[in-house]
Design a protein around this motif. Structure first.
Motif, PDB file in Angstrom:
ATOM      1  N   HIS A 163      45.648  46.837  36.027  1.00 16.67           N
ATOM      2  CA  HIS A 163      45.252  46.581  37.413  1.00 16.67           C
ATOM      3  C   HIS A 163      44.870  47.859  38.166  1.00 16.67           C
ATOM      4  N   CYS A 174      39.977  39.851  39.453  1.00 21.91           N
ATOM      5  CA  CYS A 174      40.990  39.866  38.398  1.00 21.91           C
ATOM      6  C   CYS A 174      41.833  38.585  38.443  1.00 21.91           C
ATOM      7  N   CYS A 176      44.811  38.518  38.805  1.00 21.55           N
ATOM      8  CA  CYS A 176      45.848  38.737  39.823  1.00 21.55           C
ATOM      9  C   CYS A 176      45.298  38.483  41.231  1.00 21.55           C
ATOM     10  N   HIS A 181      39.572  45.353  39.119  1.00 24.66           N
ATOM     11  CA  HIS A 181      40.584  45.839  38.179  1.00 24.66           C
ATOM     12  C   HIS A 181      40.053  45.921  36.744  1.00 24.66           C
TER      13      HIS A 181
HETATM   14 ZN   LIG Z   1      44.470  42.724  38.623  1.00 20.03          ZN
END
Ligand SMILES: [Zn+2]
Length: 323
Positions: A163, A174, A176, A181
Motif C-alpha cells: 500500500h 486499490c 483497500c 497503491h
Molecule cells: Zn491499498
C-alpha cells in the motif's frame, strides 16, 4: 526432535504442515478456507492439525506448538484477524480458540512477516542481518528484519508495503479503497484491471482484456506488442516499489516470492531490478527470488512455533499457554 505445526491462511486456501525444527516439512495438506463463522475457521484449522498428526502417527500433545501465518491485517494483541479481506467477518479470534481446541501453544503472525522469518531461518536469508521479503502474488506484502530484529509494529502489520503509493496520479483504486497503491497495479488480482484501463486509454482492442495476469504474461512472452507494453509498465511500478523498500529499510538482501513473481520472474522481477536504480537513494541491495517457493510463509509459521520468543512479549500474551 520436537515437531511443530505450521498453518498458512491465504486469500483462498489454508495450508497446514508438520515440520521439524530444521524446517523440514513432513506432511502437508491444503483446503479451501471456510468463511462462515469464527467457530468454523477455528474448527477447520484444528482438525487439519489433528489430521496431519494422525498421518504422521504423533499425538497433538507431542507438538511443541502451532504457528499460524495469515494475510492481514491482524490484531496480534488479541490474537485475531481484523476485518480480513478474504473473510466476511469483522474479527476472527484464532490464538485463544485454537489453543482451547488443541491444548498446545499457538502463535499468530502476518504472513509476510512470517515469510521473512522463514527466509531468515531456512532460506536465502540465513546469516543476513538486514533482510526484506516481498511477496507479489494475489496481493503484495512484505516483511523486514532490520539489524537482526523482526519488525512487527503496534498491531503486527509493519511492512504493509503493498500500500505504498507508486502512482501519484492514482489512476487505479486499490482493494483497500485508496488510490495509486503498488498492489493496485502489480498484484495478480489487479494486473488484469490495469491492463483493461490501459487498453481503454490507448483505444486498443486486445484479447488480453479478458485474461488473468498469467495469461497477459504469456501473451507478452509470445511477442504481443500491447501485452509487452503493459507488462513493461507493471515492471516499472515494481521497480518503484522495490526501490521504496530499499530506501526505507536499507536491506542487504531482498528476496521476492508470491505466485506472480515466481510464475514469471523474467517479466515481473528481472526488468524491475534493472530499472530500480532510477528510484534508489540508498546503496543498492541484492534482489533475488526466494528459494523457498510458495512455502516461505508456512516455514515462517513453523519457525515462530519452534521459537515463540521471536514474537514480542506484548503479543505473546494473546496465548494462555505461552505465559
Ligand atoms: Zn491499498
Amino acid at each position: 526432535m520436537r515437531l511443530v505445526a505450521g498453518v498458512d491462511i491465504g486469500g483462498t486456501n489454508v495450508r497446514c504442515a508438520l515440520a521439524d525444527e530444521t524446517g523440514k516439512i513432513l506432511v502437508s495438506e491444503k483446503e479451501r478456507i471456510r468463511t462462515g463463522s469464527e467457530r468454523e475457521i477455528v474448527r477447520q484449522i484444528s482438525s487439519m492439525v489433528v489430521r496431519a498428526c494422525k498421518r504422521r502417527g504423533v499425538c497433538v500433545a507431542e507438538l511443541a506448538g502451532v504457528g499460524i501465518a495469515s494475510t492481514g491485517p491482524l490484531d496480534m494483541r488479541r490474537g485475531s484477524l481484523m476485518k480480513p479481506t478474504n473473510i466476511p467477518l469483522p474479527e476472527v479470534r484464532l490464538v485463544g480458540p485454537v489453543e482451547e481446541e488443541l491444548g498446545i501453544p499457538v502463535v499468530l503472525l502476518n504472513d509476510c512477516t512470517a515469510a521473512v522469518l522463514g527466509e531468515a531461518r531456512f532460506g536465502a536469508g540465513r546469516g543476513v542481518e538486514d533482510l526484506v521479503y516481498v511477496g507479489i502474488g494475489t496481493g503484495i506484502g512484505g516483511g523486514a528484519i532490520v539489524d537482526g530484529n523482526l519488525l512487527f509494529g503496534k498491531d503486527g502489520n509493519a511492512c504493509e508495503i503493498g500500500h505504498v503509493v507508486v502512482d501519484p496520479l492514482g489512476k487505479m483504486i486499490c482493494g483497500c479503497g485508496k488510490r495509486g497503491h503498488w498492489e493496485a497495479y502489480c498484484s495478480g488480482k489487479n494486473i488484469p484491471a490495469y491492463a483493461r484501463l490501459r487498453l481503454e486509454e490507448m483505444g486498443a482492442e486486445s484479447k488480453i482484456a479478458g485474461m488473468d495476469a498469467k495469461g497477459i504474461c504469456a501473451e507478452a512472452r509470445r511477442g504481443d506488442r500491447i501485452a509487452r507494453r503493459i507488462v513493461a509498465e507493471v515492471a516499472e511500478f515494481n521497480a518503484i516499489g522495490l526501490a521504496d523498500v530499499v530506501n526505507v529499510y536499507d536491506p542487504f538482501l531482498v528476496t521476492v516470492g508470491g505466485s506472480v513473481a515466481l510464475g514469471d520472474p523474467d517479466l515481473v522481477v528481472e526488468p524491475a531490478v534493472r530499472r530500480m536504480g532510477r528510484y534508489l537513494r540508498n546503496r543498492r541491495a541484492k534482489v533475488k527470488l526466494t528459494p523457498l517457493g510458495g512455502d516461505a510463509g508456512l516455514l515462517g509459521a513453523v519457525a515462530a512455533a519452534t521459537d515463540p520468543s521471536v514474537i514480542p512479549k506484548r503479543f505473546r500474551r494473546a496465548s494462555r499457554l505461552l505465559r
